[in-house]
Write an enzyme that holds these catalytic residues in place. Structure first.
Site, short mmCIF file in Angstrom:
data_model
loop_
_atom_site.label_atom_id
_atom_site.label_comp_id
_atom_site.label_asym_id
_atom_site.label_seq_id
_atom_site.Cartn_x
_atom_site.Cartn_y
_atom_site.Cartn_z
N GLN A 200 0.82 -1.16 0.03
CA GLN A 200 -0.06 0.11 0.11
C GLN A 200 0.97 1.28 -0.11
O GLN A 200 0.40 2.19 -0.40
CB GLN A 200 -0.96 -0.06 1.19
CG GLN A 200 -1.99 -0.96 1.17
CD GLN A 200 -1.84 -2.36 1.71
OE1 GLN A 200 -0.54 -2.68 1.96
NE2 GLN A 200 -2.81 -3.04 2.50
N ASP A 241 -6.10 1.25 12.47
CA ASP A 241 -7.20 0.49 12.27
C ASP A 241 -8.26 0.27 13.46
O ASP A 241 -9.51 0.24 13.27
CB ASP A 241 -6.99 -0.88 11.55
CG ASP A 241 -6.37 -0.59 10.33
OD1 ASP A 241 -7.10 -0.18 9.14
OD2 ASP A 241 -5.06 -0.59 10.20
O1 MRU Z 1 -5.01 -1.92 3.41
P1 MRU Z 1 -5.63 -2.39 4.47
O2 MRU Z 1 -7.22 -2.02 4.68
O3 MRU Z 1 -5.30 -3.47 4.97
O4 MRU Z 1 -5.03 -1.43 5.83
C1 MRU Z 1 -5.44 -0.95 6.46
C2 MRU Z 1 -5.00 0.53 6.67
O5 MRU Z 1 -5.36 1.27 5.65
C3 MRU Z 1 -3.76 0.72 7.17
O6 MRU Z 1 -3.58 -0.09 8.37
C4 MRU Z 1 -3.60 2.35 7.56
O7 MRU Z 1 -2.38 2.49 8.20
C5 MRU Z 1 -4.91 2.73 8.89
S1 MRU Z 1 -5.30 4.05 8.57
C6 MRU Z 1 -6.55 3.90 7.27
#
Ligand code: MRU
Length: 371
Positions: A200, A241
Site C-alpha cells: 500500500q 485501524d
Molecule cells: O489496506 P488495509 O485496509 O489492509 O489497511 C488498513 C490501513 O489502511 C492501514 O493499516 C492504515 O495505516 C490505517 S489508517 C486507514
C-alpha cells in the site's frame, strides 16, 4: 482529493449504487468501481477493491443503506439482520467498519420501532450513511489542521502503509497533517515504507504524494532503521485501524517494528485516527482481532510488466508455508501522542478525548484541544 484536477471522494453513494475508486488498479489505472447491491459492496470490502479503515467504514454504512433499500417489506427485519452479519464479516480489524454498521443499524431499528413507512426507513438509513461519510471527511480534515502544528519547516516524516485520501473518504489521517503543512507553506519530505505484502505504501501512498507534489522517497520495509539511525527521520506518523481504550494501536503489519525503532532512536511516533477508530469497549490491544490473509500475498507479488499488463508473479518456491497477519499491535508505551479530530493527547490520556466527544454530543462539532 484532486485527481488530474478533478475532486473525488474515495467512496460515494449515487442512486443506490456505491461508487468507489478501484484501489488494486492504482497506480497503474484510475477507475471507478460500482456496486449495485449490498452484497456487491460487501464483496468490494472483503476483496479490498476499497480498503483503509475510514473508507471501509463509510462503504459499510452505504452497504447498510443499500440493504435497507433492497429488503422486502414482508421480511424487512430479518433481511436487515442478515445484511448486518454479511457486512460485519467482511474484514475483522478496522473498528470504523463496525462503528458504521452499528450506527446505520440503530437508525433502522429506531425507525422500525417508531412505525416509520418503508420509504422513510430507507431515507433515514441513507441519510445516516451519508452523515458517517461526511463526518469521516470532516474529521480527517480537522486531524490535518491539528496535526500540522506538530510539523516544522523542513520536517522529514516516515509513514507506513497508506493512511491518506484513499484510506478514508477524503484527506486521510496520517497524511492529512502532511498535506496541511504543505498548504501552509512548510517544506516537508516523506519516507514511504513499501508495506509488504500488498504494498500500500509503494502503490498508494507514492501515488497520492505524487498528486500532491510532495517530495518523498520509497524505501524497502527493512530500510527505515537505517535512516532513523542516521538522523534522517524527524518523526513517524501512521494511521490506525483500531485503538483500544488503553491507547494500544492496531495498524498495518510492520508498524510495531517502526515504533520500537523510533523509541530506540528518540524519534517521536504519532498515530492519527478519527474517533470512529477508537473501540471504547476494547480494554487493550490484546483483544483486537487481527486479520490473517492468504499465503499467496506473501509468496507472490502483483505489478505492471514492461508491456503495461498487470500480472501476479511468484517470488518463492511452490509448496511452502507462509504466514500473513495483516495488522500488528503497537503498545501505548511506544506512542508519543494520538492525533484525532477532538484533540492531540498521550495514549494514556485517551479518556479525555472521549469526554470532549461526549460534550460535543455529535462527533465533528467539538473544539479540538491539545492535551
Ligand atoms: O489496506 P488495509 O485496509 O489492509 O489497511 C488498513 C490501513 O489502511 C492501514 O493499516 C492504515 O495505516 C490505517 S489508517 C486507514
Amino acid at each position: 482529493m484532486l485527481v488530474a484536477g478533478k475532486h473525488y471522494r474515495t467512496v460515494w453513494l449515487e442512486d443506490h449504487v456505491v461508487n468507489m475508486i478501484n484501489q488494486p488498479l492504482i497506480p497503474h489505472r484510475f477507475e471507478i468501481h460500482r456496486c449495485a447491491s449490498y452484497k456487491e459492496t460487501a464483496y468490494a470490502i472483503s476483496s479490498m477493491i476499497v480498503r483503509g479503515a475510514g473508507a471501509i467504514g463509510a462503504t459499510a454504512g452505504y452497504a447498510m443503506a443499500q440493504a435497507a433499500y433492497e429488503a422486502p417489506a414482508d421480511n424487512f427485519t430479518s433481511a436487515i439482520e442478515q445484511a448486518v452479519s454479511v457486512i460485519r464479516n467482511t474484514r475483522p480489524t478496522a473498528q470504523n467498519l463496525f462503528y458504521a454498521v452499528d450506527r446505520v443499524y440503530n437508525v433502522i431499528r429506531e425507525a422500525v420501532k417508531n412505525d416509520r413507512t418503508l420509504d422513510e426507513i430507507r431515507e433515514e438509513a441513507a441519510a445516516e450513511a451519508g452523515a458517517i461519510a461526511d463526518e469521516d471527511a470532516f474529521s480527517c480534515s480537522t486531524i490535518g489542521k491539528l496535526g500540522s502544528g506538530l510539523i516544522n519547516d523542513g520536517c522529514r516524516i516516515l509513514t507506513h502503509c497508506n493512511a491518506g485520501w484513499l484510506a478514508f473518504v477524503d484527506w486521510g489521517s496520517a497524511l492529512s497533517p502532511v498535506y496541511n503543512a504543505k498548504r501552509e507553506g512548510k517544506r516537508v519530505f516523506v519516507w514511504v515504507d513499501e508495506t509488504r505484502p500488498r504494498c500500500q505504501g509503494a502503490r498508494l501512498t507514492s501515488w497520492e504524494l505524487k498528486q500532491e507534489e510532495i517530495p518523498f522517497a520509497l524505501i524497502a520495509d527493512n530500510a527505515s532503521g537505517f535512516f532513523m539511525r542516521r538522523r534522517e527521520v524527524d518523526m513517524v506518523i501512521t494511521g490506525s485501524d483500531r485503538i483500544a481504550r488503553n491507547g494500544d494501536v492496531a495498524n498495518k503489519i510492520g508498524t510495531y517494528e517502526k515504533a520500537v525503532l523510533a523509541k530506540e532512536n528518540n524519534i517521536p511516533f504519532y498515530v492519527a485516527a478519527p474517533g470512529s477508530t477508537i473501540d471504547w469497549e476494547c480494554a487493550s490491544g490484546d483483544h483486537i482481532p487481527i486479520e490473517e490473509r492468504s499465503e499467496e500475498e506473501v509468496t507472490g507479488i502483483t505489478g505492471r510488466d514492461a508491456d503495461g499488463v498487470i500480472r501476479s508473479v511468484s517470488i518463492a518456491p511452490g509448496d511452502i508455508t507462509a504466514r500473513n497477519p495483516a495488522f500488528d499491535v503497537t503498545p501505548a508505551a511506544y506512542i508519543t501522542a494520538i492525533i484525532t479530530e477532538n484533540g492531540i493527547c498521550r495514549p494514556d490520556e485517551l479518556e479525555k478525548l472521549r469526554r470532549t466527544e461526549d460534550r460535543a454530543g455529535k462527533r465533528g462539532e467539538s473544539t479540538p484541544n491539545v492535551y
